[in-house]
Design an enzyme around this catalytic site. Structure first.
Site, PDB file in Angstrom:
ATOM      1  N   LYS A  13       0.834  -1.211   0.000  1.00 36.34           N
ATOM      2  CA  LYS A  13       0.000   0.000   0.000  1.00 36.34           C
ATOM      3  C   LYS A  13       0.865   1.257   0.000  1.00 36.34           C
ATOM      4  O   LYS A  13       0.603   2.212  -0.729  1.00 36.34           O
ATOM      5  CB  LYS A  13      -0.907  -0.013   1.249  1.00 36.34           C
ATOM      6  CG  LYS A  13      -1.801  -1.256   1.362  1.00 36.34           C
ATOM      7  CD  LYS A  13      -3.067  -1.124   0.558  1.00 36.34           C
ATOM      8  CE  LYS A  13      -3.894  -2.383   0.633  1.00 36.34           C
ATOM      9  NZ  LYS A  13      -3.503  -3.360  -0.431  1.00 36.34           N
ATOM     10  N   GLU A  24      -2.488   9.801   7.677  1.00 33.69           N
ATOM     11  CA  GLU A  24      -3.274  10.564   6.708  1.00 33.69           C
ATOM     12  C   GLU A  24      -4.315  11.387   7.457  1.00 33.69           C
ATOM     13  O   GLU A  24      -4.766  10.996   8.532  1.00 33.69           O
ATOM     14  CB  GLU A  24      -4.026   9.630   5.740  1.00 33.69           C
ATOM     15  CG  GLU A  24      -3.174   8.812   4.840  1.00 33.69           C
ATOM     16  CD  GLU A  24      -3.979   7.845   3.988  1.00 33.69           C
ATOM     17  OE1 GLU A  24      -5.221   7.757   4.171  1.00 33.69           O
ATOM     18  OE2 GLU A  24      -3.378   7.163   3.144  1.00 33.69           O
ATOM     19  N   HIS A  33     -15.649  -3.840   5.782  1.00 40.68           N
ATOM     20  CA  HIS A  33     -14.792  -3.751   4.598  1.00 40.68           C
ATOM     21  C   HIS A  33     -15.117  -4.809   3.550  1.00 40.68           C
ATOM     22  O   HIS A  33     -14.311  -5.097   2.679  1.00 40.68           O
ATOM     23  CB  HIS A  33     -13.313  -3.806   5.007  1.00 40.68           C
ATOM     24  CG  HIS A  33     -12.971  -2.749   6.000  1.00 40.68           C
ATOM     25  ND1 HIS A  33     -12.920  -1.408   5.673  1.00 40.68           N
ATOM     26  CD2 HIS A  33     -12.773  -2.811   7.331  1.00 40.68           C
ATOM     27  CE1 HIS A  33     -12.660  -0.694   6.760  1.00 40.68           C
ATOM     28  NE2 HIS A  33     -12.570  -1.521   7.782  1.00 40.68           N
ATOM     29  N   ARG A  57      -6.853  -6.975 -10.600  1.00 39.44           N
ATOM     30  CA  ARG A  57      -7.669  -8.149 -10.971  1.00 39.44           C
ATOM     31  C   ARG A  57      -9.017  -7.644 -11.470  1.00 39.44           C
ATOM     32  O   ARG A  57      -9.338  -6.462 -11.321  1.00 39.44           O
ATOM     33  CB  ARG A  57      -7.885  -9.035  -9.745  1.00 39.44           C
ATOM     34  CG  ARG A  57      -8.744  -8.354  -8.689  1.00 39.44           C
ATOM     35  CD  ARG A  57      -8.990  -9.189  -7.457  1.00 39.44           C
ATOM     36  NE  ARG A  57      -9.924  -8.530  -6.569  1.00 39.44           N
ATOM     37  CZ  ARG A  57      -9.611  -7.601  -5.680  1.00 39.44           C
ATOM     38  NH1 ARG A  57      -8.351  -7.208  -5.577  1.00 39.44           N
ATOM     39  NH2 ARG A  57     -10.509  -7.035  -4.910  1.00 39.44           N
TER      40      ARG A  57
HETATM   41  C1  MV4 Z   1      -9.555   6.036   4.931  1.00 35.19           C
HETATM   42  C2  MV4 Z   1     -10.788   6.484   5.473  1.00 35.19           C
HETATM   43  C3  MV4 Z   1     -10.904   7.822   5.878  1.00 35.19           C
HETATM   44  N1  MV4 Z   1      -9.843   8.654   5.778  1.00 35.19           N
HETATM   45  N2  MV4 Z   1      -8.521   6.904   4.831  1.00 35.19           N
HETATM   46  C4  MV4 Z   1     -10.737   1.390   4.701  1.00 35.19           C
HETATM   47  C5  MV4 Z   1      -9.963   0.259   4.158  1.00 35.19           C
HETATM   48  C6  MV4 Z   1      -9.098   0.823   3.128  1.00 35.19           C
HETATM   49  N3  MV4 Z   1      -9.679   0.538   1.827  1.00 35.19           N
HETATM   50  C7  MV4 Z   1      -9.050   2.313   3.369  1.00 35.19           C
HETATM   51  N4  MV4 Z   1     -10.154   2.611   4.234  1.00 35.19           N
HETATM   52  C8  MV4 Z   1     -10.395   3.871   4.640  1.00 35.19           C
HETATM   53  N5  MV4 Z   1      -9.394   4.755   4.544  1.00 35.19           N
HETATM   54  C9  MV4 Z   1      -8.669   8.183   5.256  1.00 35.19           C
HETATM   55  N6  MV4 Z   1      -7.642   9.041   5.184  1.00 35.19           N
HETATM   56  C10 MV4 Z   1     -11.870   5.561   5.564  1.00 35.19           C
HETATM   57  C11 MV4 Z   1     -11.655   4.274   5.166  1.00 35.19           C
HETATM   58  C12 MV4 Z   1     -12.787   3.346   5.274  1.00 35.19           C
HETATM   59  C13 MV4 Z   1     -13.425   2.855   4.128  1.00 35.19           C
HETATM   60  C14 MV4 Z   1     -12.985   3.207   2.870  1.00 35.19           C
HETATM   61  C15 MV4 Z   1     -13.668   2.673   1.776  1.00 35.19           C
HETATM   62  C16 MV4 Z   1     -14.750   1.846   1.922  1.00 35.19           C
HETATM   63  C17 MV4 Z   1     -15.171   1.506   3.156  1.00 35.19           C
HETATM   64  C18 MV4 Z   1     -14.528   1.995   4.289  1.00 35.19           C
HETATM   65  C19 MV4 Z   1     -14.952   1.635   5.556  1.00 35.19           C
HETATM   66  C20 MV4 Z   1     -14.308   2.114   6.660  1.00 35.19           C
HETATM   67  C21 MV4 Z   1     -13.213   2.996   6.528  1.00 35.19           C
END
Ligand code: MV4
Length: 669
Positions: free
Chosen positions: A116, A200, A235, A292
């Site tokens: 990542k 972040e 997630h 993918r």
């Molecule tokens: C974040 C965020 C808020 N702010 N980054 C969740 C897993 C990974 N895909 C990144 N994720 C997140 N990163 C910042 N700076 C909120 C999430 C997040 C989320 C993102 C996409 C879809 C579902 C989610 C569920 C919880 C938190």
């Protein structure tokens, strides 16, 4: 184009890939585990090879066996689907070394996106927008605290080697920073073996919007618009749609071009998805890139009219992308839900079992089902418990939602718990209709989405009993009282009782046949009914005190064990399960003779009583079987059994004297 490919996957994605490959005249080799020997993807393939025992590590993750089968079968290419080995760079490398085409991106692209933080570095250099933060190697606490103040609060601490939401910690204010940093590092080293932390700015209400990209081996790269996947649980995506609601053409162009830039930055080829966090102010930030084909690709196919597996096969066989950017349509709106064998009322615990009843909505231009199972298949505990993906399309989002609601009502599964009711509640929620989406949607609307533990529905209970009554009755032409089935009593209206269990409660439904139909009573609640059964469709009118309600419901009926049966009544998007012992309590006695007579033609299956035995009222003396049902002949009062005239296996005629019984003096027989 290839003449034969191997699909290194199972379930719905394997079936889906085979379907497109066959349309292109490509022969397909399936691989399967022992648990999947009769699976749909094996049936659909032209040939199939056993990998090994059910556990994925012994089957679908056995890269060596998969490659050996590819060579043995003469497959020129391998499609990895998603999950399993689909983003495994060692497998992609091994394919190349074995001279088998890996239908996916080049190995360096998989490697680049595997970490990542490395991915973010690459994107940052390529000018793809990132959430303001720090992703560097300097992990000195004082330095990190200063960086945190630069980034601003609320702040998100992410374990660099975490993923899928694991190892994330929100810091709301500077005073908490140091303690939370120590905690995040401890969790990261324990969870991922590495305590490197990224920081972040925390977006409090982001949406998850992702871009489908495609690149070929000739430098062409396009985006096929976006998908909104904000409705997730832990997630795991639950609902996906395309295009993203409230997403302008300008935003689409900006995000799409950023995604293409990302793909080009890593020399991409094939299908890829660039995920972004889409903030409330319209800004968007790179989250990660998936190398993918994604589970949710069908919504993109529905609004562009493109077959993305066909695109993959074209690119992997070194052909150019079929369309230029400006030629890619965007038509209508598509929504996908993932139908899972899981129990939403029990924390979404995966469910296993046999699909004893499976009825799908009709499929056509507006409704698509990608599934890897058929009725009577077992949902096994070894793999993801996905039963199917249900995808709908219509001209706009409101109509697509309406399509989805109806399609979910038409989707009926019994034998395992499913999330169909939960999905219905989701797509029917006003906030969903209003496109008030963000990644906290489910937790925000929890109260509406999780109906209180479903007490058995009174209507469903009555309908289940009516179904059982009609299921056992002879064909309508044979309606003489002597053949009206069980429960017929001399000088009295026929009466039958069903003890139906739902959850922890058992209700007894007493049904009395009347001149106009039936009268059903549960405790002191009674109602009149008229009902007809055609196949698995029960049409019933329940009426009392002037109001009348007609139901037309599907009912599934299954006998998991010789002594128990399950009836599932589908009312709209809800399923009500009832189990009952196949012994129906028969009140047929002929008081005058003090003897107990056979209520219908049948076979004696068990004799519990013996001559001279003292019995209590309600004791089962003998069990008969007729028309696949068992009937317990019970003592009508305390007393003594004088004689028993039959033994197990004997055939008896309707009205035959079964037991000579004397009630205790003073008690009625
Ligand atoms: C974040 C965020 C808020 N702010 N980054 C969740 C897993 C990974 N895909 C990144 N994720 C997140 N990163 C910042 N700076 C909120 C999430 C997040 C989320 C993102 C996409 C879809 C579902 C989610 C569920 C919880 C938190």
């Amino acid at each position: 184009m290839f003449s034969k490919i191997l699909i290194a996957n199972r379930g719905e994605i394997a079936c889906r890939v085979i379907k497109t490959a066959h349309q292109l005249g490509i022969r397909c080799v399936a691989v399967y585990s022992e648990a999947d020997a009769n699976a749909r993807h094996v049936q659909m393939a032209d040939e199939a090879f056993l990998l090994g025992p059910a556990p994925s590590k012994d089957s679908y993750l056995r890269a060596d066996k998969i490659l050996a089968i590819a060579k043995q079968s003469g497959a020129e290419a391998i499609h990895p689907g998603y999950g399993f080995l689909s983003e495994n760079e060692d497998f992609a490398k091994a394919c190349a070394e074995a001279g088998v085409v890996f239908i996916g991106p080049p190995v360096p692209a998989i490697a680049a996106m595997g970490s990542k933080s490395a991915a973010k570095e690459i994107m940052s250099k390529a000018g793809v927008p990132l959430v303001p933060g720090y992703h560097g190697e300097n992990q000195d606490e004082t330095f990190l605290a200063a960086e945190a103040n630069r980034i601003g609060y609320p702040l998100l601490l992410k374990a660099a080697y975490g993923g899928g939401g694991k190892g994330m910690k929100v810091v709301w204010q500077a005073s908490e920073f140091m303690e939370q940093l120590h905690s995040a590092k401890r969790e990261a080293i324990n969870g991922f073996g590495n305590d490197k932390i990224l920081m972040e700015r925390y977006l409090t209400k982001p949406r998850h919007v992702e871009i489908q990209v495609f690149a070929d081996n000739f430098g062409n790269a396009v985006y096929l618009h976006e998908r909104d996947c904000s409705i997730q649980r832990r997630h795991q995506k639950v609902i996906e749609e395309a295009p993203a609601p409230s997403f302008s053409a300008e935003q689409r162009k900006a995000m799409g071009e950023a995604a293409v830039t990302a793909a080009k930055a890593i020399g991409y080829a094939g299908a890829g998805t660039v995920e972004f966090l889409f903030d409330e102010d319209g800004s968007f930030y790179f989250m990660e890139m998936n190398t993918r084909l994604q589970v949710e690709h069908p919504v993109t196919e529905m609004i562009t009219g493109q077959d993305l597996v066909k695109w993959q096969l074209l690119v992997a066989s070194n052909q150019p992308l079929p369309l230029k950017q400006e030629e890619i349509p965007l038509d209508g709106h598509a929504i996908e839900v993932r139908v899972y064998a899981e129990d939403p009322d029990n924390n979404f615990l995966p469910a296993t079992g046999k699909l004893t009843y499976l009825r799908q909505p009709d499929c056509h231009r507006h409704v698509r089902i990608d599934t890897g199972v058929v009725e009577y298949d077992e949902v096994s505990p070894f793999y993801d418990p996905m039963i199917a993906k249900l995808i709908v399309w219509d001209e706009n989002r409101d109509r697509a939602i309406a399509r989805m609601r109806h399609a979910l009502d038409e989707y009926r599964i019994a034998g395992v718990k499913t999330n169909l009711g939960f999905l219905s509640a989701l797509v029917s929620h006003p906030a969903f209709a209003a496109a008030a989406l963000d990644t906290h949607f489910i937790e925000h609307h929890q109260a509406d989405l999780f109906a209180p533990a479903q007490s058995e529905s009174q209507q469903a209970l009555l309908l289940a009993a009516l179904y059982l009554l009609l299921k056992q009755q002879p064909a309508p032409t044979d309606r003489s009282p002597w053949s009206c089935g069980y429960g017929w009593r001399l000088n009295e209206a026929p009466q039958v009782r069903f003890n139906l269990q739902s959850g922890d409660s058992t209700s007894q439904v007493v049904i009395q046949s009347t001149a106009t139909g039936q009268r059903l009573c549960v405790d002191d609640y009674c109602i009149n009914a008229r009902a007809e059964l055609s196949g698995d469709t029960l049409t019933a009118t329940l009426a009392n005190a002037g109001n009348s309600h007609q139901f037309r419901v599907r009912v599934s009926h299954y006998q998991p064990t010789p002594l128990t049966q399950t009836v599932s009544v589908f009312i709209a998007h809800q399923r009500f399960d009832f189990t009952y012992q196949t012994q129906v309590e028969v009140a047929a006695t002929d008081e005058s003779a003090g003897s107990l007579k056979a209520p219908m033609n049948g076979t004696v299956v068990a004799v519990m009583a013996s001559a001279g035995q003292q019995v209590q009222a309600g004791d089962t003396l003998l069990v008969m079987e007729a028309m696949k049902m068992e009937y317990a002949i019970k003592a009508p009062a305390n007393g003594v059994v004088n004689s028993v005239f039959y033994q197990a296996g004997d055939l008896v005629k309707d009205g035959a004297e079964l037991v000579d019984f004397s009630a205790e003096t003073g008690a009625s027989a």
